[in-house]
Design an enzyme around this catalytic site. Sequence first.
Site, PDB file in Angstrom:
ATOM      1  N   ASP A  70     -17.000  11.792 -29.363  1.00  0.00           N
ATOM      2  CA  ASP A  70     -15.926  11.728 -30.363  1.00  0.00           C
ATOM      3  C   ASP A  70     -15.979  10.332 -30.983  1.00  0.00           C
ATOM      4  O   ASP A  70     -15.108   9.492 -30.751  1.00  0.00           O
ATOM      5  CB  ASP A  70     -14.579  12.008 -29.701  1.00  0.00           C
ATOM      6  CG  ASP A  70     -14.534  13.412 -29.118  1.00  0.00           C
ATOM      7  OD1 ASP A  70     -14.190  14.345 -29.837  1.00  0.00           O
ATOM      8  OD2 ASP A  70     -14.894  13.572 -27.932  1.00  0.00           O
ATOM      9  N   LEU A  92     -12.413  20.087 -17.507  1.00  0.00           N
ATOM     10  CA  LEU A  92     -13.389  19.011 -17.318  1.00  0.00           C
ATOM     11  C   LEU A  92     -14.809  19.559 -17.152  1.00  0.00           C
ATOM     12  O   LEU A  92     -15.026  20.578 -16.506  1.00  0.00           O
ATOM     13  CB  LEU A  92     -12.999  18.175 -16.089  1.00  0.00           C
ATOM     14  CG  LEU A  92     -11.603  17.542 -16.156  1.00  0.00           C
ATOM     15  CD1 LEU A  92     -11.336  16.719 -14.894  1.00  0.00           C
ATOM     16  CD2 LEU A  92     -11.438  16.667 -17.398  1.00  0.00           C
ATOM     17  N   HIS A  93     -15.751  18.850 -17.759  1.00  0.00           N
ATOM     18  CA  HIS A  93     -17.175  19.209 -17.673  1.00  0.00           C
ATOM     19  C   HIS A  93     -17.966  17.937 -17.400  1.00  0.00           C
ATOM     20  O   HIS A  93     -17.375  16.858 -17.222  1.00  0.00           O
ATOM     21  CB  HIS A  93     -17.607  19.908 -18.962  1.00  0.00           C
ATOM     22  CG  HIS A  93     -17.259  19.165 -20.207  1.00  0.00           C
ATOM     23  ND1 HIS A  93     -17.806  17.951 -20.539  1.00  0.00           N
ATOM     24  CD2 HIS A  93     -16.347  19.438 -21.197  1.00  0.00           C
ATOM     25  CE1 HIS A  93     -17.294  17.510 -21.673  1.00  0.00           C
ATOM     26  NE2 HIS A  93     -16.389  18.396 -22.100  1.00  0.00           N
ATOM     27  N   GLN A 106      -1.746  16.339 -31.620  1.00  0.00           N
ATOM     28  CA  GLN A 106      -3.019  16.113 -32.314  1.00  0.00           C
ATOM     29  C   GLN A 106      -3.640  17.398 -32.820  1.00  0.00           C
ATOM     30  O   GLN A 106      -4.737  17.383 -33.363  1.00  0.00           O
ATOM     31  CB  GLN A 106      -3.990  15.335 -31.425  1.00  0.00           C
ATOM     32  CG  GLN A 106      -4.548  16.105 -30.239  1.00  0.00           C
ATOM     33  CD  GLN A 106      -5.342  15.194 -29.318  1.00  0.00           C
ATOM     34  OE1 GLN A 106      -4.788  14.338 -28.635  1.00  0.00           O
ATOM     35  NE2 GLN A 106      -6.648  15.358 -29.298  1.00  0.00           N
ATOM     36  N   MET A 160      -8.197  15.985 -22.112  1.00  0.00           N
ATOM     37  CA  MET A 160      -7.340  17.156 -22.294  1.00  0.00           C
ATOM     38  C   MET A 160      -7.691  18.225 -21.259  1.00  0.00           C
ATOM     39  O   MET A 160      -7.289  19.390 -21.396  1.00  0.00           O
ATOM     40  CB  MET A 160      -7.481  17.704 -23.714  1.00  0.00           C
ATOM     41  CG  MET A 160      -7.027  16.688 -24.759  1.00  0.00           C
ATOM     42  SD  MET A 160      -6.511  17.431 -26.305  1.00  0.00           S
ATOM     43  CE  MET A 160      -7.991  18.261 -26.815  1.00  0.00           C
ATOM     44  N   MET A 172     -21.737  18.756 -24.650  1.00  0.00           N
ATOM     45  CA  MET A 172     -20.759  19.445 -23.804  1.00  0.00           C
ATOM     46  C   MET A 172     -19.369  19.269 -24.396  1.00  0.00           C
ATOM     47  O   MET A 172     -19.022  18.199 -24.897  1.00  0.00           O
ATOM     48  CB  MET A 172     -20.822  18.885 -22.398  1.00  0.00           C
ATOM     49  CG  MET A 172     -22.108  19.275 -21.736  1.00  0.00           C
ATOM     50  SD  MET A 172     -22.027  19.094 -19.974  1.00  0.00           S
ATOM     51  CE  MET A 172     -23.653  19.702 -19.566  1.00  0.00           C
ATOM     52  N   HIS A 208     -16.999  14.733 -19.220  1.00  0.00           N
ATOM     53  CA  HIS A 208     -15.839  14.024 -18.656  1.00  0.00           C
ATOM     54  C   HIS A 208     -16.222  13.318 -17.356  1.00  0.00           C
ATOM     55  O   HIS A 208     -15.821  12.177 -17.121  1.00  0.00           O
ATOM     56  CB  HIS A 208     -14.708  15.015 -18.342  1.00  0.00           C
ATOM     57  CG  HIS A 208     -14.133  15.715 -19.535  1.00  0.00           C
ATOM     58  ND1 HIS A 208     -14.253  17.068 -19.729  1.00  0.00           N
ATOM     59  CD2 HIS A 208     -13.408  15.256 -20.589  1.00  0.00           C
ATOM     60  CE1 HIS A 208     -13.626  17.416 -20.842  1.00  0.00           C
ATOM     61  NE2 HIS A 208     -13.109  16.338 -21.387  1.00  0.00           N
TER      62      HIS A 208
HETATM   63  P1  AMP Z   1     -11.349  15.702 -24.463  1.00  0.00           P
HETATM   64  O1  AMP Z   1     -10.915  16.251 -23.139  1.00  0.00           O
HETATM   65  O2  AMP Z   1     -12.240  16.617 -25.230  1.00  0.00           O
HETATM   66  O3  AMP Z   1     -10.226  15.117 -25.272  1.00  0.00           O
HETATM   67  O4  AMP Z   1     -12.298  14.473 -24.125  1.00  0.00           O
HETATM   68  C1  AMP Z   1     -11.865  13.435 -23.262  1.00  0.00           C
HETATM   69  C2  AMP Z   1     -12.886  12.340 -23.297  1.00  0.00           C
HETATM   70  O5  AMP Z   1     -14.147  12.840 -22.867  1.00  0.00           O
HETATM   71  C3  AMP Z   1     -13.106  11.767 -24.707  1.00  0.00           C
HETATM   72  O6  AMP Z   1     -13.265  10.364 -24.617  1.00  0.00           O
HETATM   73  C4  AMP Z   1     -14.387  12.439 -25.146  1.00  0.00           C
HETATM   74  O7  AMP Z   1     -15.121  11.706 -26.093  1.00  0.00           O
HETATM   75  C5  AMP Z   1     -15.129  12.531 -23.824  1.00  0.00           C
HETATM   76  N1  AMP Z   1     -16.157  13.579 -23.894  1.00  0.00           N
HETATM   77  C6  AMP Z   1     -15.965  14.874 -24.255  1.00  0.00           C
HETATM   78  N2  AMP Z   1     -17.142  15.544 -24.260  1.00  0.00           N
HETATM   79  C7  AMP Z   1     -18.090  14.631 -23.906  1.00  0.00           C
HETATM   80  C8  AMP Z   1     -19.505  14.687 -23.741  1.00  0.00           C
HETATM   81  N3  AMP Z   1     -20.190  15.816 -23.943  1.00  0.00           N
HETATM   82  N4  AMP Z   1     -20.156  13.569 -23.364  1.00  0.00           N
HETATM   83  C9  AMP Z   1     -19.472  12.411 -23.152  1.00  0.00           C
HETATM   84  N5  AMP Z   1     -18.133  12.298 -23.284  1.00  0.00           N
HETATM   85  C10 AMP Z   1     -17.444  13.381 -23.659  1.00  0.00           C
END
Ligand code: AMP
Length: 288
Positions: free
Chosen positions: A151, A34-35, A62, A31, A185, A38
Amino acid sequence: MNTAKTIAEIRRLVADARSGGVVCVGLVPTMGALHKGHYSLIDAACGECDFVAVSIFVNPTQFGPNEDYRRYPRPIDDDVAGCVSHGVDAVFAPRAEEMYPDGFATTVSVAGPTGPMEGRCRPGHFDGVCTVVAKLFNIVAPDVACFGAKDYQQVTVIKRMAADLDMPLRIKVCPTVREADGLAMSSRNVCLGDEERAQAAALYESLRLSERLIREGLSRAEEVIETARRHLAEKAPLGKADYIEIVDPDSLETVDTIEKDVVIALAVKFPSARLIDNIRVDMTEQRE
Ligand code: AMP
């Protein structure tokens, strides 16, 4: 690197790559905002695939009506620059109307592992997740899709969906990337005020405390949860625990007596952001 805004554009980029000899296409659905978490997924995809697409889409379906869809951070220029520097081949950043045009009427709904935890606290959340991820899989047709263990329930549900619907791809799960104090993160961490941010370290502390108790031989899940709850209440008074659960790593069914591997998962609502985290306690490690 190319940035596609339409389904036709990203399909064309992937098709051109395949006809140019690419054999393994990787997809990292995000989404945005990015950190390093990601980027660890992106690096893992780049390590396995010869073409990597990253989707950046804050998926409205969602989010619940009182959740943070509008406030969710959207630093798209930084995200695109980060993707370039990590060797991404294509970013797919559609508008909501591209993904959900007028007349859209289909929902992908998974039972089973959607039941507890996030499923209970966020009705409809996983329908939104599964529908958008199924669409992304159909649009990009990746060989590998990378998700974060952060997640845990989400990736468990997506594995279930992919298996049940015979989706021809492999789901790769990457470890949770944490800040120095243990906080997982998350794009939502930037929303936290200073005091909330300091208290947020208590999420991981309470997970590690629970793990220690289990490794010391405490097997009644309720007692472990109660200790974690007390730690959170003391160290993160600005937060309110939505749930702390100990579940089977595959089915996500609640475990009462801990005898084999479990996942401990929690969600804490701070005034500025709701955070989730989990750890897996691998009981075979203990016996070795
Ligand atoms: P999001 O942008 O939050 O929907 O996350 C996108 C993807 O990045 C999902 O598969 C998350 O599980 C993964 N993700 C988010 N934060 C982390 C993290 N701290 N460490 C590893 N993967 C992450």
